[in-house]
Design a protein around this motif. Structure first.
Motif, PDB file in Angstrom:
ATOM      1  N   LEU A  62      -0.332  14.809   4.157  1.00 35.81           N
ATOM      2  CA  LEU A  62      -0.606  14.274   2.833  1.00 35.81           C
ATOM      3  C   LEU A  62       0.713  14.170   2.083  1.00 35.81           C
ATOM      4  CD1 LEU A  62      -3.745  16.420   1.935  1.00 35.81           C
ATOM      5  CD2 LEU A  62      -3.670  14.091   2.858  1.00 35.81           C
ATOM      6  N   LEU A  63       1.019  12.969   1.626  1.00 35.85           N
ATOM      7  CA  LEU A  63       2.218  12.746   0.837  1.00 35.85           C
ATOM      8  C   LEU A  63       1.849  12.847  -0.635  1.00 35.85           C
ATOM      9  CD1 LEU A  63       3.695   9.611   2.680  1.00 35.85           C
ATOM     10  CD2 LEU A  63       3.923  12.037   3.285  1.00 35.85           C
ATOM     11  N   HIS A  64       2.471  13.769  -1.357  1.00 32.96           N
ATOM     12  CA  HIS A  64       2.267  13.929  -2.798  1.00 32.96           C
ATOM     13  C   HIS A  64       3.266  12.992  -3.481  1.00 32.96           C
ATOM     14  CE1 HIS A  64       0.330  18.115  -2.439  1.00 32.96           C
ATOM     15  NE2 HIS A  64       0.583  17.709  -1.201  1.00 32.96           N
ATOM     16  N   LEU A  65       2.771  12.068  -4.293  1.00 31.41           N
ATOM     17  CA  LEU A  65       3.626  11.026  -4.849  1.00 31.41           C
ATOM     18  C   LEU A  65       3.832  11.185  -6.349  1.00 31.41           C
ATOM     19  CD1 LEU A  65       1.953   8.029  -3.002  1.00 31.41           C
ATOM     20  CD2 LEU A  65       3.934   9.372  -2.271  1.00 31.41           C
ATOM     21  N   ASP A  66       5.055  10.924  -6.790  1.00 31.13           N
ATOM     22  CA  ASP A  66       5.394  10.898  -8.209  1.00 31.13           C
ATOM     23  C   ASP A  66       5.316   9.442  -8.662  1.00 31.13           C
ATOM     24  OD1 ASP A  66       6.574  10.774 -10.714  1.00 31.13           O
ATOM     25  OD2 ASP A  66       8.300  12.011 -10.163  1.00 31.13           O
ATOM     26  N   PRO A  67       4.274   9.072  -9.422  1.00 31.14           N
ATOM     27  CA  PRO A  67       4.110   7.671  -9.825  1.00 31.14           C
ATOM     28  C   PRO A  67       5.312   7.106 -10.587  1.00 31.14           C
ATOM     29  CG  PRO A  67       2.121   8.901 -10.286  1.00 31.14           C
ATOM     30  CD  PRO A  67       3.170   9.907  -9.887  1.00 31.14           C
ATOM     31  N   SER A  68       6.059   7.954 -11.286  1.00 31.25           N
ATOM     32  CA  SER A  68       7.215   7.457 -12.042  1.00 31.25           C
ATOM     33  C   SER A  68       8.357   7.007 -11.125  1.00 31.25           C
ATOM     34  CB  SER A  68       7.708   8.522 -13.023  1.00 31.25           C
ATOM     35  OG  SER A  68       8.345   9.583 -12.332  1.00 31.25           O
ATOM     36  N   ARG A  69       8.299   7.371  -9.851  1.00 28.37           N
ATOM     37  CA  ARG A  69       9.335   6.969  -8.893  1.00 28.37           C
ATOM     38  C   ARG A  69       8.882   5.819  -8.001  1.00 28.37           C
ATOM     39  NH1 ARG A  69      11.387  12.836  -6.615  1.00 28.37           N
ATOM     40  NH2 ARG A  69      11.751  13.794  -8.638  1.00 28.37           N
ATOM     41  N   LEU A  70       7.732   5.262  -8.314  1.00 30.07           N
ATOM     42  CA  LEU A  70       7.176   4.175  -7.512  1.00 30.07           C
ATOM     43  C   LEU A  70       7.284   2.857  -8.258  1.00 30.07           C
ATOM     44  CD1 LEU A  70       3.895   5.971  -6.412  1.00 30.07           C
ATOM     45  CD2 LEU A  70       5.909   5.550  -4.984  1.00 30.07           C
ATOM     46  N   GLY A  71       7.125   1.771  -7.530  1.00 27.15           N
ATOM     47  CA  GLY A  71       7.006   0.462  -8.156  1.00 27.15           C
ATOM     48  C   GLY A  71       5.648   0.374  -8.833  1.00 27.15           C
ATOM     49  N   ALA A  72       5.051  -0.763  -8.793  1.00 27.55           N
ATOM     50  CA  ALA A  72       3.761  -0.982  -9.444  1.00 27.55           C
ATOM     51  C   ALA A  72       2.658  -0.174  -8.767  1.00 27.55           C
ATOM     52  CB  ALA A  72       3.407  -2.465  -9.412  1.00 27.55           C
ATOM     53  N   VAL A  73       1.912   0.575  -9.566  1.00 30.98           N
ATOM     54  CA  VAL A  73       0.731   1.298  -9.094  1.00 30.98           C
ATOM     55  C   VAL A  73      -0.454   0.738  -9.866  1.00 30.98           C
ATOM     56  CG1 VAL A  73      -0.444   3.525  -8.901  1.00 30.98           C
ATOM     57  CG2 VAL A  73       2.051   3.394  -8.629  1.00 30.98           C
ATOM     58  N   ARG A  74      -1.438   0.264  -9.140  1.00 28.47           N
ATOM     59  CA  ARG A  74      -2.655  -0.260  -9.768  1.00 28.47           C
ATOM     60  C   ARG A  74      -3.847   0.532  -9.263  1.00 28.47           C
ATOM     61  NH1 ARG A  74      -1.667  -6.440  -8.160  1.00 28.47           N
ATOM     62  NH2 ARG A  74       0.455  -6.589  -8.916  1.00 28.47           N
ATOM     63  N   VAL A  75      -4.785   0.782 -10.142  1.00 26.17           N
ATOM     64  CA  VAL A  75      -6.031   1.440  -9.765  1.00 26.17           C
ATOM     65  C   VAL A  75      -7.088   0.346  -9.727  1.00 26.17           C
ATOM     66  CG1 VAL A  75      -7.707   3.221 -10.362  1.00 26.17           C
ATOM     67  CG2 VAL A  75      -5.275   3.591 -10.823  1.00 26.17           C
ATOM     68  N   GLU A  76      -7.647   0.147  -8.532  1.00 23.27           N
ATOM     69  CA  GLU A  76      -8.570  -0.966  -8.341  1.00 23.27           C
ATOM     70  C   GLU A  76      -9.584  -0.621  -7.254  1.00 23.27           C
ATOM     71  OE1 GLU A  76      -5.576  -4.050  -7.895  1.00 23.27           O
ATOM     72  OE2 GLU A  76      -4.929  -3.235  -5.994  1.00 23.27           O
ATOM     73  N   PRO A  77     -10.652  -1.403  -7.151  1.00 26.00           N
ATOM     74  CA  PRO A  77     -11.648  -1.123  -6.108  1.00 26.00           C
ATOM     75  C   PRO A  77     -11.043  -1.258  -4.718  1.00 26.00           C
ATOM     76  CG  PRO A  77     -12.446  -2.803  -7.651  1.00 26.00           C
ATOM     77  CD  PRO A  77     -11.004  -2.566  -7.964  1.00 26.00           C
ATOM     78  N   ALA A  78     -11.524  -0.433  -3.796  1.00 25.15           N
ATOM     79  CA  ALA A  78     -11.046  -0.500  -2.413  1.00 25.15           C
ATOM     80  C   ALA A  78     -11.443  -1.822  -1.765  1.00 25.15           C
ATOM     81  CB  ALA A  78     -11.588   0.666  -1.605  1.00 25.15           C
ATOM     82  N   VAL A  79     -12.599  -2.313  -2.117  1.00 29.81           N
ATOM     83  CA  VAL A  79     -13.081  -3.597  -1.612  1.00 29.81           C
ATOM     84  C   VAL A  79     -13.553  -4.439  -2.787  1.00 29.81           C
ATOM     85  CG1 VAL A  79     -13.759  -2.726   0.668  1.00 29.81           C
ATOM     86  CG2 VAL A  79     -15.404  -2.694  -1.191  1.00 29.81           C
TER      87      VAL A  79
END
Length: 120
Positions: A62-79
């Motif tokens: 499991l990779l624990h991610l820091d959203p502030s170090r990522l590009g665009a993060v969107r929360v959306e439906p899986a399908v």
């Protein structure tokens, strides 16, 4: 985004990313280029995702991610048309955005909720 952002990785894929400096696997068997984003999960979604896509795997990272170090993060439906919302990272995950990792082993035939204590 206040919830812990996680990505389920195969150990070999994570090892390759550490060597190259970025992680480019969207989900098991699919690259960022093929999918367009990297699939991620919140802690409460892990057992469902692991059961659907990693049922024949004994251990993941499991990779624990820091959203502030990522590009665009969107929360959306899986399908399309789905109601369960998942975080998606649009772009590669820099190794520096991974704040910790946790090895997670399947318990028998099922994935039990992981202990999210970091290994590193």
């Amino acid at each position: 985004m206040t919830d812990l952002l996680l990505h389920i990785a195969l150990p070999d894929d994570w090892a390759a990313a550490r060597g190259s400096g970025e992680y480019r696997v969207s989900t098991r068997g699919r690259s960022l280029e093929e999918e367009g984003f990297v699939h991620c999960s919140y802690p409460h979604q892990l057992t469902g995702v692991a059961g659907r896509f990693y049922a024949d795997v004994d251990e993941v990272v499991l990779l624990h991610l820091d959203p502030s170090r990522l590009g665009a993060v969107r929360v959306e439906p899986a399908v399309e048309g789905g109601t369960e919302m998942f975080p998606h990272v649009y772009g590669p995950i820099p190794v520096a955005a991974v704040t910790a990792t946790t090895r997670w082993a399947r318990a028998g035939t099922e994935w039990a909720a992981p202990d999210l204590a970091p290994d590193s």
